[in-house]
Design a protein around this motif. Sequence first.
Motif, PDB file in Angstrom:
ATOM      1  N   ARG A  68       3.794  -2.437   2.198  1.00 54.65           N
ATOM      2  CA  ARG A  68       3.174  -1.200   1.701  1.00 54.65           C
ATOM      3  C   ARG A  68       1.886  -1.582   1.009  1.00 54.65           C
ATOM      4  O   ARG A  68       1.829  -1.650  -0.217  1.00 54.65           O
ATOM      5  N   GLY A  69       0.891  -1.890   1.800  1.00 58.44           N
ATOM      6  CA  GLY A  69      -0.381  -2.347   1.236  1.00 58.44           C
ATOM      7  C   GLY A  69      -1.196  -1.199   0.670  1.00 58.44           C
ATOM      8  O   GLY A  69      -0.881  -0.039   0.875  1.00 58.44           O
ATOM      9  N   GLY A  70      -2.251  -1.545  -0.063  1.00 56.27           N
ATOM     10  CA  GLY A  70      -3.178  -0.538  -0.561  1.00 56.27           C
ATOM     11  C   GLY A  70      -3.359  -0.620  -2.052  1.00 56.27           C
ATOM     12  O   GLY A  70      -2.420  -0.935  -2.792  1.00 56.27           O
ATOM     13  N   GLY A  71      -4.589  -0.357  -2.494  1.00 53.80           N
ATOM     14  CA  GLY A  71      -4.879  -0.335  -3.922  1.00 53.80           C
ATOM     15  C   GLY A  71      -4.584  -1.648  -4.624  1.00 53.80           C
ATOM     16  O   GLY A  71      -4.153  -1.650  -5.764  1.00 53.80           O
ATOM     17  N   GLY A  72      -4.810  -2.786  -3.934  1.00 53.42           N
ATOM     18  CA  GLY A  72      -4.580  -4.080  -4.557  1.00 53.42           C
ATOM     19  C   GLY A  72      -3.143  -4.268  -4.997  1.00 53.42           C
ATOM     20  O   GLY A  72      -2.864  -4.922  -5.996  1.00 53.42           O
ATOM     21  N   THR A  74      -1.075  -1.764  -5.795  1.00 51.18           N
ATOM     22  CA  THR A  74      -0.623  -0.660  -6.641  1.00 51.18           C
ATOM     23  C   THR A  74       0.335   0.282  -5.916  1.00 51.18           C
ATOM     24  O   THR A  74       1.348   0.702  -6.473  1.00 51.18           O
ATOM     25  N   ILE A  75       0.019   0.600  -4.653  1.00 53.39           N
ATOM     26  CA  ILE A  75       0.789   1.601  -3.919  1.00 53.39           C
ATOM     27  C   ILE A  75       2.245   1.165  -3.765  1.00 53.39           C
ATOM     28  O   ILE A  75       3.174   1.905  -4.111  1.00 53.39           O
ATOM     29  N   ARG A  78       4.220   1.013  -7.023  1.00 50.64           N
ATOM     30  CA  ARG A  78       4.573   2.354  -7.477  1.00 50.64           C
ATOM     31  C   ARG A  78       5.792   2.878  -6.727  1.00 50.64           C
ATOM     32  O   ARG A  78       6.676   3.496  -7.320  1.00 50.64           O
ATOM     33  N   ARG A 105      -6.851  -0.964 -14.962  1.00 50.63           N
ATOM     34  CA  ARG A 105      -6.950   0.469 -14.681  1.00 50.63           C
ATOM     35  C   ARG A 105      -5.586   1.125 -14.796  1.00 50.63           C
ATOM     36  O   ARG A 105      -4.567   0.441 -14.951  1.00 50.63           O
TER      37      ARG A 105
END
Lengths: 323, 499, 140
Positions: A68-72, A74-75, A78, A105
Motif C-alpha cells: 500500500r504505497g503512497g505518501g512516503g 503514510t497511506i 494509516r 507533517r
Amino acid sequence: MLRKICGLALAALTASVVSTVGASAQYPERSVTIVVPFSAGGNTDVIARVIADHLTEELGQPVVIENRGGGGGTIGTRVVAKAKPDGYTLLFGVTGTHSVNPNLREVGYDPLQDFAPVSVAVISSVLMVVHPSVEAQNLEELIALTSSSSGSRLNFASGGVGTVAHVAGELFNERTGSSLAHIPYKGAGDALNDVVAGRIQVYMNNIPAILPHVTSGTLRPLALASATRSKLLPDVPTTQEAGLEDFEMGSWYGLLAPAGTPDDVIARLHEAMTTMVDSEKVNERLAALGSEPTVSESPEAFGEYIKGQLDWWKEVLDRPAFH
Amino acid sequence: MENLLLGLSTAMMIENLIACFAGVFLGTAIGVIPGIGAMAAISLLLPLTFALDPLTGIVMLAGVYYGAEYGGSTASILLNLPGTPSNAITCIDGYPMAQQGRAGVALFVTTIASFVGGSIGILVLSNLTPLIVDVALAFGPAEYFALIVLCFVAVSAIGGADPKKNFAMILLGGLIGTIGIDIYDGVERYTFGSAHLLDGLSLVPVAMGLFGVSEIILSVKTAGAKVRQSISFRSMIPSRSDWRRIFWPMLRGSAAGCLFGPLPGTGPSVAALFSYANEKKLSRQPERFGKGAIEGVASPEASNNAAVQTAFIPTLALGIPGTPTMAIMIGALMIHGVVPGPLMIENEPRLFWGLVASFWIGNLLLLVLNIPLIGLWVSLLNIPYRYLYPSIVVLICVGSYSIANSVQDIVVVLLFGLIGYVLRRQGFMPAPLLIGFVLCPMLEENLRRAMLMGRGDISYFFSSTISVVALAISILLLASALFGPLLKSVLIRRRRVSS
Amino acid sequence: MTRNATWLLLGICGAAAFFMALGYQAGGGSGIDSATVPLILSGGIVLISLLGLTFKQDTETSGIELRPLLAISAAVLLFILSVERFGLIPATLASMVAAYLGQSERRIAPFLVYALIFAFAVWSLFSMGLGLPVKAIRGF
C-alpha cells in the motif's frame, strides 16, 4: 441418566475450555496479511518478503504481503492503524513511518498510541563512503579535508529531505565544522548515478543502498555509524573507532500490529520472530541484501525503542539545518 | 562470439526456456490490460524467483518487463488506452489507424517495430556496453538539463493547430507535474493536505484518463457507427508503401531508444516521445501525424523496445537502477548473492551472457506469439460497442486499482477523463499536456540540481561538451522554428517580385 | 461562448495556482526555489488565457454532451464507492450497468447476463490470477 448428563456437561465444559484456550493457541487460523506501506520491489518490500516467508513457516499459515504505497509510507500505515486488531492485519513499519514523518507533517495516525509493537526485524546502520577520487583513506583524513577551505566544494547526496542520508550529512557538517552541500534526489537509487560518477563525493546511507558498490570497489568505505562493526563489512571501523564520537544512526524495519491486538497474539508473533536470528535461510537472504536480522527482547522493548527513535529524530529535525 | 555461445547454451536449457516463455507471455498479457503494469507482475513473481536459480529467475522477470512493452501498444491502438507509460505516445496515431479500419496493420507494424527495436537494443547491449556505461556516467544534472531542453524543443511540434492552446496545455501539464513534496525543500505543493498527493501523480492513470476515458465519453454517442475491422491475415500485412514509410523511422527510433534507454534519468517514455516528435519534424507531410500516420506508430514502438533492452546496461554493468522495475531486478539478483556491477560480467559470465541470449529468444518468442494474436485483438473491436465500452470502463477501474491497491488512482483516472473530455471538445489536445507532465518535472529537478552542484554559477551548464552540443542544437531548432516560416515568406515574396 | 468559458476557467485555475505558489517561497527569495517553477507555469497559463480570450482563432469546438458524460462518471464513481465495501463482482455489475445507460439501446436483460459473466472473468483474472487483494463479494 444423571451421570450421563453430568458427563455430557463436563465434556461440554472441557470442550469449551479447550476451545477458548485453543482459539488463541491456534492463532493464526487463516492467512495473515502484512501491509508494506511502499510499492513492491523496494528495499523495504524485499526485506518484508523475507520475513513473511519465515513467519509462514513458523506460524503454519500463509503470511502474505500487501503493498500500500503512497505518501512516503503514510497511506499504508494509516490503513493498519485503523484495521481490526485481530492479528490478521499487521504492518511492516520503518523509520520513515514511525520516526520521521510524524515529526515532519500531520500523518493521520499516532506512531505510539495506534500500534502494538511486536518486534524489530532489521536495523541498518549508516555507512560513510567516498568516491575513490576523494583523497581520504580514512575518516580522519576525510574530516580534515571537508573542514578545510576546499571542503565546501564537495557534495553529499540523499534520497530527499528528512531521510537518514540527509540527516547523517547535516549532522556530519555540524559535528565536524564542514560545509558539504546537500544534493537531494528522488530516492537512494536515483542518487547512485552521480555518486558512482563522482559528482557526489561523500555519501552516507544505510548499508543496503551502498553495499554492492563497496563490494565491487566502486566506492570506498570509511566508517560505519554504529556501536559495533557489521558482520557484512568486518574491516570497516565504527565511527567511534575512527575518531568521531557520538555519531551513530541508521534505520529500522519492524513488525507492528494495530493497537488493541490481544496480548497472546502479539506474544505468538514475537515468538515466531525470535527464531529468525538462528535461521540460516533468513540470515543468508538478508545478508545478500546487506542486512542482518535483529529481534527485540520483548514487544515492550520494541515499544521503548520506537519511542526512543521518535524522540531522537524529533530532536534532530528541530535543528535549524532542517528548516 | 564465444560469449554469445556460452550465453545461448545456458539460455537454451529447458528451465530457462520455460521461464523465458512464461515471462514474455505474462508480460504481454499484463501489457494489454490497461493500468496494471510490469511492476505489479514482477513483484508478484519476485517471491517465486527466490526458489529458482538466479538466472532462471531474472530471465523470467526480464521477460515480463520487455513483454509488457510489446503488449502495451495493443490497448493504445485499439482503445486509445496506454498500457504502459511509454506507450502513451502510440495512442496519437495508433488509435486513428484503428478508427480507419487499419487496426490490424497498426498492430502488425507495432510487432515488427518492437522486434526491430528490441533486436537493435540487444545488439547494443552485447557489443557496446562499456561505451554506453561511460556515456551514462557522463550524464550529470547539467547534461540532463540540456538534453531535456532539446527534447522540449523537439516535441513542441506535437499537438493541434492552435499554438496558443498547445502551449497552454504544456504549461498545465507541467503544473500538474509539480504536485507533491518538492524533493529540494520538502515543501508540499498543491497537495491540499492529502497524503495521497504527496508522491505526486503517476503517468499511467493520468494518460489513461486523458486519452482513454475521454475517448469513451466521446464515442458512446456514435456507438453504432464503428468501422468494421477486417480480421483476415492478408489485411494485416502492411502494403509496400507502408514498408517504405516505416523503414527509416524504425531505425531512427531504435537509435533514439538506445541513447535514452540507458540514461537513468530518462528511459523508455522520453525515448518514445522524442522519436515521435523527430519523425514528425523530418516528415514531408507533418500534417498526416495525429491522423493515423504509420510512422507515428513504428518509430516510438521501436524506440521504447530498444530502450527497455538497453536500460539493462546501467542495471547490470553498474548496479544503478534506471527505473523502479530495474530496482526489483537488482533485488532479485542480490537475494541470490549476485551483485550487479562492473565485476558481474567478469565474475558471472554465464549469468550475464545467458540473460543477453534469453533476450534474443524472448524477442523471437514475442514475435511468434504476437502475430497470431493480432487477429484475436482486432476481432475484439467487432464486439458491439454498447457491450465493449462498459467492459473497458471496468477494466480501467480494476487496472488502476491494482496499481497501489487503492481507489485513489481510479479517482485520478476519472478526474483526468473529465478534464480530457472537456478540453478535447474545446479543441485542446491532450498530447501536449502529457508532454508537459513528463518533461517539466525532469527539467525542474535537473535545473535545480545543476544550480546546487554549480553553486549557482550559470557556467556550470556549459561545462561539458554534451551539454553545450545539446543546447546548441536546441537553439538552432528553436531559431529555425521561429524564423523558418518568416524566411520562407520572404523568399516567396522575393521570387514573386523577381518573376 | 463556451470557448471563452474554457479560457476563462483555465485562467482562473492558473491564477489560483499562482497565488498558492507564492506561499511555497523559501525565506531567502534568491535563486530557484520550490516556488519558482510553479510561478512561471501558472503565470504563463494566466497570460496565455488572456491571449486566448483576446485573439480568437477558429478551431473545431463543440459543446458538452451530458448523457455520456454523466453515465461514464457515474460508472467509475460507483466502482470507486463499492469495490471495497461490497466486493469486486457487485462493483463491476453496478459500474457496467451505469455505463450501459449512457447509450440509447435498452435491452438490459441480455446485457446483465453478459455483465455477470464479465464480472466473474474479471474476478478470476485479477483476484485469482494476479493476487489483487479484493474480495469477490463482501457481506453487508
